[in-house]
Design a protein around this motif. Sequence first.
Motif, PDB file in Angstrom:
ATOM      1  N   PHE A 176       0.833  -1.199   0.000  1.00  0.00           N
ATOM      2  CA  PHE A 176       0.000   0.000   0.000  1.00  0.00           C
ATOM      3  C   PHE A 176       0.873   1.257   0.000  1.00  0.00           C
ATOM      4  N   SER A 177       0.519   2.203  -0.846  1.00  0.00           N
ATOM      5  CA  SER A 177       1.272   3.453  -0.909  1.00  0.00           C
ATOM      6  C   SER A 177       0.662   4.539  -0.038  1.00  0.00           C
ATOM      7  N   ASP A 178      -0.571   4.336   0.421  1.00  0.00           N
ATOM      8  CA  ASP A 178      -1.255   5.347   1.233  1.00  0.00           C
ATOM      9  C   ASP A 178      -1.856   4.763   2.510  1.00  0.00           C
ATOM     10  N   LEU A 179      -1.368   3.592   2.913  1.00  0.00           N
ATOM     11  CA  LEU A 179      -1.912   2.932   4.092  1.00  0.00           C
ATOM     12  C   LEU A 179      -0.824   2.071   4.728  1.00  0.00           C
ATOM     13  N   ASP A 180      -0.406   2.432   5.954  1.00  0.00           N
ATOM     14  CA  ASP A 180       0.607   1.624   6.636  1.00  0.00           C
ATOM     15  C   ASP A 180      -0.046   0.698   7.657  1.00  0.00           C
ATOM     16  N   GLY A 181       0.775  -0.121   8.323  1.00  0.00           N
ATOM     17  CA  GLY A 181       0.252  -1.104   9.244  1.00  0.00           C
ATOM     18  C   GLY A 181      -0.479  -0.496  10.426  1.00  0.00           C
ATOM     19  N   ILE A 182       0.044   0.606  10.954  1.00  0.00           N
ATOM     20  CA  ILE A 182      -0.582   1.255  12.111  1.00  0.00           C
ATOM     21  C   ILE A 182      -1.974   1.763  11.760  1.00  0.00           C
ATOM     22  N   ARG A 183      -2.072   2.421  10.610  1.00  0.00           N
ATOM     23  CA  ARG A 183      -3.365   2.971  10.207  1.00  0.00           C
ATOM     24  C   ARG A 183      -4.357   1.864   9.874  1.00  0.00           C
ATOM     25  N   LEU A 184      -3.874   0.788   9.259  1.00  0.00           N
ATOM     26  CA  LEU A 184      -4.752  -0.337   8.932  1.00  0.00           C
ATOM     27  C   LEU A 184      -5.307  -0.949  10.215  1.00  0.00           C
ATOM     28  N   ASP A 185      -4.455  -1.104  11.224  1.00  0.00           N
ATOM     29  CA  ASP A 185      -4.873  -1.623  12.526  1.00  0.00           C
ATOM     30  C   ASP A 185      -5.934  -0.714  13.145  1.00  0.00           C
TER      31      ASP A 185
END
Length: 237
Positions: free
Chosen positions: A141-150
Motif C-alpha cells: 500500500f502506498s497510502d496505508l501503513d500497518g498502524i493505520r490499517l490496525d
Amino acid sequence: MRRKRTNSRLFYQFLLSHVLIFAIPFIILSGVVYYNAVVRFKSEIEASNVYKLNQVKNTFDLLARGLDNTASRISIDSELTPFVVKSGKYKEIEVVDELGKYKANNTIVDEVALYFHGDERLYTSSGINSFDTFAKRVYGFSDLDGIRLDEEMSRLQIPEIRRTQTTVSGSSQKQNVLMYMFPIPRNSQSPYGTVSFFIRESMLTELVGPILGDFNGSVYILDSKDTILVQGAARMT
C-alpha cells in the motif's frame, strides 16, 4: 428583342416561384423528419446507456450483498471464533484454510482478512501476517501503513468501503484496490473483530465490460459520500 427578354424574365420568375413553392415545404418537412430522427436516436442511445449503467449498479449491489452474507457466515463459523483460533498453533493454521474456502467462493475477491480486536496479526487466506508486513510486503500500500490499517479495523462499527493504492510487485506500476470491511458479529453493538475483503479495481472493470458493451465514455462508482471507488474509461466491445 425587348418582348423576348420580357418573356424570358417572366419564364424564370415563373420557374423560380414554382421551385420555391415546392422547395420550401420540402425543406421544412425534411428538417422536421431529420430533427425527429436525431432526437429519437439520441433518446434511444441515452435510454440504452442508462439501462446499462443501472445494470452495473445492480451488479455491484448484488456483489456487496454477497460480501455481506459471506461476512455473516464467517462471523458464525465456529472454527473462526477468537477462542477457537487462539487455542493453539494448529487452530491458527486451520483458520488460513478456512478463510481460503470463503475466498474461493467469491471469485472477485483477491484476499480475505480476519482481525480480532487487540491482536497484532491478521489471519488471511494466504497466511498470518503482522499489520506492517501485510500493508508493506503483501500488498505494498502506498497510502496505508500497518498502524493505520490496525486503527481502521479496530474502530470499525459499521460496514465501510475504502479505496487504496498498491504497487505491483516487481515494478513501479500502481493499481487500485478496494477494501470492504465488516464488523463481526454482524449487526452487533459490540463487535469483537473485522472481516475485510480486498478486491482489485481491474477485476471490477473487467466484470462490467460485458454489461457496458459498446458504451463510450468514463464510468465512476461512488460511495454514499460521493468518494470515487472505481473509475475507468469505457470503450468495451
